[in-house]
Every structure is written in structure tokens, then in C-alpha cells.
Scaffold this motif. Structure first.
Motif, short mmCIF file in Angstrom:
data_model
loop_
_atom_site.label_atom_id
_atom_site.label_comp_id
_atom_site.label_asym_id
_atom_site.label_seq_id
_atom_site.Cartn_x
_atom_site.Cartn_y
_atom_site.Cartn_z
N TYR A 24 -2.19 7.83 14.42
CA TYR A 24 -1.56 7.20 13.26
C TYR A 24 -1.27 5.73 13.56
CZ TYR A 24 2.50 5.57 10.69
OH TYR A 24 3.37 4.79 9.98
N ARG B 244 0.85 -1.20 0.00
CA ARG B 244 0.00 0.00 0.00
C ARG B 244 0.88 1.24 0.00
NH1 ARG B 244 2.14 2.09 4.15
NH2 ARG B 244 1.78 1.36 6.24
N ARG C 296 7.78 1.91 3.13
CA ARG C 296 7.60 3.31 3.52
C ARG C 296 8.95 3.89 3.89
NH1 ARG C 296 4.28 1.95 9.11
NH2 ARG C 296 5.99 0.89 10.15
N VAL D 86 -2.92 2.69 11.44
CA VAL D 86 -2.06 2.06 10.44
C VAL D 86 -2.00 0.54 10.65
CG1 VAL D 86 0.28 2.16 11.47
CG2 VAL D 86 0.00 2.63 9.08
N ALA E 224 0.39 5.12 1.32
CA ALA E 224 -0.58 5.65 2.30
C ALA E 224 -0.31 7.12 2.64
CB ALA E 224 -0.51 4.79 3.56
N PRO E 225 -0.49 8.02 1.69
CA PRO E 225 -0.22 9.44 1.98
C PRO E 225 -1.28 10.09 2.86
CG PRO E 225 -1.15 9.21 -0.22
CD PRO E 225 -0.99 7.81 0.33
N SER E 226 -0.88 11.15 3.53
CA SER E 226 -1.80 11.95 4.35
C SER E 226 -2.13 13.23 3.55
CB SER E 226 -1.15 12.35 5.67
OG SER E 226 -0.70 11.20 6.33
N LEU F 132 9.90 6.33 9.28
CA LEU F 132 8.89 5.58 10.03
C LEU F 132 9.42 4.24 10.54
CD1 LEU F 132 5.80 6.45 7.82
CD2 LEU F 132 6.28 7.24 10.14
N GLU G 126 -4.67 8.57 4.36
CA GLU G 126 -4.60 8.63 5.83
C GLU G 126 -5.04 10.01 6.30
OE1 GLU G 126 -0.98 6.68 7.29
OE2 GLU G 126 -2.08 4.85 6.81
N1 GLU Z 1 0.56 8.53 6.20
C1 GLU Z 1 1.97 8.42 6.46
C2 GLU Z 1 2.69 9.57 5.79
O1 GLU Z 1 2.16 10.19 4.88
C3 GLU Z 1 2.57 7.12 5.97
C4 GLU Z 1 2.17 5.99 6.81
C5 GLU Z 1 2.80 4.65 6.50
O2 GLU Z 1 3.23 4.40 5.36
O3 GLU Z 1 2.82 3.83 7.40
O4 GLU Z 1 3.80 9.85 6.17
#
Ligand code: GLU
Length: 290
Positions: free
Chosen positions: A204, A7, A222, A208, A9-11, A226, A43
Motif C-alpha cells: 500500500y 483523489r 483520507r 500510494v 482511493a477505495p480498495s 491513515l 487500490e
Molecule cells: N485504499 C485505502 C483504503 O481503502 C485508502 C488509501 C488512501 O486514501 O491513502 O483504506
């Protein structure tokens, strides 16, 4: 074995920049190499910073870049009731406690302890660990404050959580060439992390791990920023009985001063690059995906 699933998963609290493009392209390449599916997850738990224009912007930017996704797009803001159930399940097992401290209050408590010679331990992001003030509140006091409508987050009681761990906590790491290794996880370095915020029933971290399980994600790809959070994520997976995916944390794209790119620092967005006439293929080759 079921088909691998990844996946991106942008915010949606700003426009995507080159760091996001690198992450999306890395996900797409690894999904391709593994013969897996690539899902898109938005996200958007931060309701104060999410804007519909940013959601539309990221869909447009990814399409322009030529990254395509399988299956429906998942939006976290549509799943608050699931996160609330997970939060309540953990709280019911006394693994979470309500925390009424404001940021200012925490900073003052930490400063006070440091003034008396106790150096504050810091989490992997450099923030002082929560000093545990609200962990000591009595049940009556907690009930009274909640009844009075006092805003509160929910924090993990890190020690209580670790006491319930029944197997060694490990992170499965994989490299893009497929090599896997297992490393021990150390969630204690996050102390009593916030699992649910004041305004929404998740943070978060909870959303997640919930969504990675819900979407059957087998491989998480990612940014390196993170990597340390994964220690906490495998603990939450263990506590909630969720499967743990394999993880790959890729390097970050940095600006000319060596800082990672960030919307908050006004890093040039993909939309800006596009309006300067830069093509998707130029971006791909700039990022090593020619
Ligand atoms: N939403 C997070 C972000 O934009 C990424 C989260 C993830 O990949 O676990 O930095």
C-alpha cells in the motif's frame, strides 16, 4: 499554480459502507471548495481479495450517491511494472532488503524476545516492529535463498533510509477551512516497514506515494486511521524524489459500539442501505452533507 487535485482511493475487497461514503463526500466537498479536480483510484493490489463485482459495486455505489469524478479511473493492478521499478531503485540503493520471515516466524521471534524481558516496540497500528532478523543475512545467503525461489517481501531498512535524508521531513497538514500547518514526520516509528509484498511488487505504502505523484495529487483527504502512515509516506516521497501533497485526515464514522466501520466486521454496506429504501439524500444528511 496548477489546479488542485484530490483523489478518493477505495480498495475493492468488499462493498462500500458509510465510512467510504463520508470520505468520498468529504473529498468532493473539499475539491469543490478548492476549485479542484477529484480523481478516482481503485487500490486493487490485493489480488486475492479484489473481486470484479466489488469494483463494479463501488462504481455503482458512488454514482448512486451522486459523487462524480474527473478524468480516467486509475487501477493500481495495471501499474505493477512502475511499482517494481521504484522498488528496484530503492533496493539498488540498499534501502530495502529481502525478508523471508513468515508472519508466524516474526510472531515467534517477538515472543521469544519478550520472554527474555525485551518488550517489543510497536508500530502506530499496534503491531510489534519487525525485529530485523533478515537485515543481518549475508549477501551470499540472500542470493542462495532467492535463487531457490524462497518467497520474500522487501522491507525498508529504516535506519539506512533515515541516514539518507537530507532535509527535515515534514508533513503539510491542511484543514477544510484552508488553514495549513507543517509538522515534523517521524517515520522511525514504523521500523522496517514492508515496501513490497511477496505476491506483488508493491505494498500500500509504495503504490500510494507513487500514484499520488503520478496523478499530480495536491491534497490528500483520507481517514484518521491513515494519519500515522503519512510519516512513512513523506519518507518514501523524499527517497524517491517525489513531491509531497498536503494532507487532511478526517474523523471516522463509527458503529454503535464505537468501532470504526469495516467490511471485515460486516458493517452495513451502502448497497444494503439502498435495498432498505434509504435514499442518497438521506445518506448525505445522515453524514452532515445536507
Ligand atoms: N485504499 C485505502 C483504503 O481503502 C485508502 C488509501 C488512501 O486514501 O491513502 O483504506
Amino acid at each position: 499554480m496548477s489546479r488542485p487535485a484530490l483523489r478518493f482511493a477505495p480498495s475493492p475487497n468488499g462493498r462500500l459502507h458509510l465510512g467510504h461514503a463520508f470520505s468520498a463526500l468529504t473529498n468532493a466537498r473539499i475539491a469543490d471548495d478548492l476549485g479542484g479536480r477529484l480523481l478516482l483510484r481503485i487500490e486493487d493490489i490485493d489480488l486475492g481479495r479484489t473481486r470484479p463485482a466489488f469494483v463494479q459495486g463501488l462504481l455503482d455505489d458512488l454514482a448512486w450517491l451522486g459523487v462524480s469524478f474527473d478524468g480516467p479511473v486509475r487501477r493500481q493492478s495495471e501499474h505493477f511494472s512502475d511499482y517494481a521499478r521504484a522498488r528496484d531503485a530503492l533496493a539498488g540503493r540498499k534501502l530495502l532488503y529481502p525478508c523471508f520471515c513468515s508472519r508466524g516466524r516474526i510472531a515467534a521471534a517477538v515472543a521469544e524476545r519478550e520472554a527474555s524481558g525485551v518488550a517489543a516496540a510497536r508500530d502506530p497500528d499496534g503491531a510489534p516492529l519487525y525485529p530485523g532478523t533478515c537485515r543481518a543475512l549475508s549477501g551470499d545467503e540472500v542470493r542462495a535463498r532467492i535463487q531457490a525461489g524462497a518467497p520474500h517481501t522487501w522491507r525498508l531498512d529504516g535506519a539506512a533510509a533515515l541516514a539518507q535524508v537530507t532535509a527535515p521531513l515534514v508533513i503539510r497538514r491542511f484543514a477544510p477551512d484552508g488553514a495549513e500547518e507543517t509538522v515534523p514526520a517521524d517515520p522511525a516509528r514504523w521500523g522496517d516497514a514492508v515496501i513490497a509484498r511477496r505476491d506483488v511488487p508493491t505494498s500500500y505504502h509504495l503504490a500510494v506515494v507513487w500514484d499520488d505523484a503520478e496523478q499530480d495529487i495536491s491534497h490528500v483527504v483520507r481517514g484518521q486511521d491513515l494519519a500515522a502512515a503519512t510519516d512513512l509516506h513523506v519518507l518514501l516521497q523524499h527517497l524517491l524524489g517525489l513531491p509531497s501533497p498536503a494532507y487532511h485526515h478526517h474523523g471516522l464514522i463509527r458503529d454503535e459500539t464505537g468501532d470504526k466501520l469495516a467490511k471485515s466486521k460486516g458493517s452495513e454496506s451502502l448497497a444494503d442501505l439502498r435495498s432498505r429504501g434509504i435514499t442518497p439524500s438521506a445518506i448525505r444528511s445522515m453524514l452532515g452533507f445536507a
